[in-house]
Design an enzyme around this catalytic site. Structure first.
Site, PDB file in Angstrom:
ATOM      1  N   LYS A 169     -57.423  -3.501  -0.922  1.00  0.00           N
ATOM      2  CA  LYS A 169     -57.475  -2.256  -0.721  1.00  0.00           C
ATOM      3  C   LYS A 169     -58.520  -1.024  -0.769  1.00  0.00           C
ATOM      4  O   LYS A 169     -58.958  -0.705   0.045  1.00  0.00           O
ATOM      5  CB  LYS A 169     -56.774  -1.336  -1.576  1.00  0.00           C
ATOM      6  CG  LYS A 169     -56.306   0.547  -1.396  1.00  0.00           C
ATOM      7  CD  LYS A 169     -55.881   1.224   0.181  1.00  0.00           C
ATOM      8  CE  LYS A 169     -55.780   2.446   0.448  1.00  0.00           C
ATOM      9  NZ  LYS A 169     -55.559   3.027  -0.981  1.00  0.00           N
ATOM     10  N   LYS A 240     -65.038   8.638  -4.435  1.00  0.00           N
ATOM     11  CA  LYS A 240     -64.401   7.977  -5.394  1.00  0.00           C
ATOM     12  C   LYS A 240     -63.868   6.295  -5.406  1.00  0.00           C
ATOM     13  O   LYS A 240     -64.009   5.307  -5.578  1.00  0.00           O
ATOM     14  CB  LYS A 240     -63.144   8.239  -5.768  1.00  0.00           C
ATOM     15  CG  LYS A 240     -62.190   7.496  -6.911  1.00  0.00           C
ATOM     16  CD  LYS A 240     -61.078   6.588  -6.543  1.00  0.00           C
ATOM     17  CE  LYS A 240     -59.900   7.141  -6.382  1.00  0.00           C
ATOM     18  NZ  LYS A 240     -58.877   6.538  -6.167  1.00  0.00           N
TER      19      LYS A 240
END
Length: 299
Positions: A169, A240
């Site tokens: 991911k 992030k």
């Protein structure tokens, strides 16, 4: 097949998943630090803490933005570790550091609680419709036990052991950031050269330079000037995830030069006060620099 599922974190993704699983016949318990989020899911059983939720659930799904939050609900005071029964499974649905999920797996494993990582690709509307793309990491038996639940939320790709889903991911989002910033550079160049933005994007979408970010973000949002502060993936969240990628590269001694440049562009976008906007707003940095806009004349 277990019908008792717990969901921790009732933002757009967690709430959408809860509604989807209730629709599919599961008994769903929910917890969030915001009482109003729990109250909005009247078809679900409320829990007073992650420990309380774990005691009511066979499979616990955590939908939280940051690694430290996942670790806290799993291992902290009143956390999953204090309520979960042996044989239950904790599933980290978040995009977080692989080491976080691996550390949780090590600790919970001592209590015979399995851990699976299943970070998601796709937005809240896909959680509601069960069309997410899930990259899953975990032991085969645990993944198979979770499959009836996870398959209600989307398509499963089991890519390896615990932590592997998070790695894949993170790489996906690294590529998304690089493509999004490269698209911005290419399109601003084309518009500055006098090409109509609609025709430029259409030609690229049907050419060798086509990519998902061009087809979805630029064709559907940037041309319309749609950078709203909503449930779409924000600049803050992109940074992030880029930090996770850059940290992983540093740990493994893999240079991520394009990733670092993309991160700098997103950081500059934050400095412009656009942290909460949909992340393709990064294009406005270059637009303002050269005095053009990549916008449809028909918007």
């Amino acid at each position: 097949m277990s019908k008792k599922v717990g969901i921790i974190g009732l933002g757009a993704m967690g709430s959408g998943a809860a509604r989807r699983l209730v629709e599919k016949g599961f008994d769903v318990a929910v917890f969030d630090v915001r009482a109003e989020q729990i109250e909005a899911l009247s078809a679900c059983a409320p829990a007073s803490s992650p420990a309380d939720l774990a005691a009511k659930s066979d499979i616990i799904l955590a939908f939280l933005p940051y690694s430290h939050q996942v670790e806290k609900v799993a291992l902290g005071a009143n956390g999953v570790i204090e309520g979960a029964r042996p044989g239950s499974i904790f599933v980290n649905m978040s995009t977080s550091a692989p080491s976080t999920t691996q550390r949780i797996a090590e600790v919970l494993g001592e209590k015979q609680i399995a851990v699976v990582g299943a970070p998601m690709n796709g937005g809240p509307h896909l959680a509601l419709s069960g069309e997410l793309a899930l990259v899953v990491g975990g032991e085969d038996d645990a993944v198979e036990t979770c499959r009836p639940v996870l398959s209600c939320l989307g398509e499963i790709r089991h890519v390896g052991g615990v932590g592997a889903g998070e790695v894949v991911k993170i790489i996906n989002n690294l590529l998304l950031a690089i493509c999004t910033t490269a698209n911005a550079e290419a399109l601003v160049l084309g518009v500055k050269a006098g090409i109509d933005p609609d025709k430029l994007v259409d030609a690229i979408v049907h050419g060798v330079g086509s990519n998902h970010a061009m087809r979805k973000q630029y064709q559907q949002h940037v041309l319309k000037g749609d950078f709203g502060e909503n449930d779409l993936f924000s600049v803050d969240f992109m940074r992030k995830d880029l930090a996770l990628a850059l940290d992983l590269g540093k740990e493994l001694k893999v240079p991520l030069m394009y990733g670092a440049m993309a991160d700098q562009m997103y950081q500059a976008t934050q400095a412009k006060g656009r942290s909460a906007n949909y992340h393709p707003v990064v294009v406005t940095l270059l637009e303002e620099l050269v005095g053009v806009e990549v916008r449809s004349k028909n918007k």
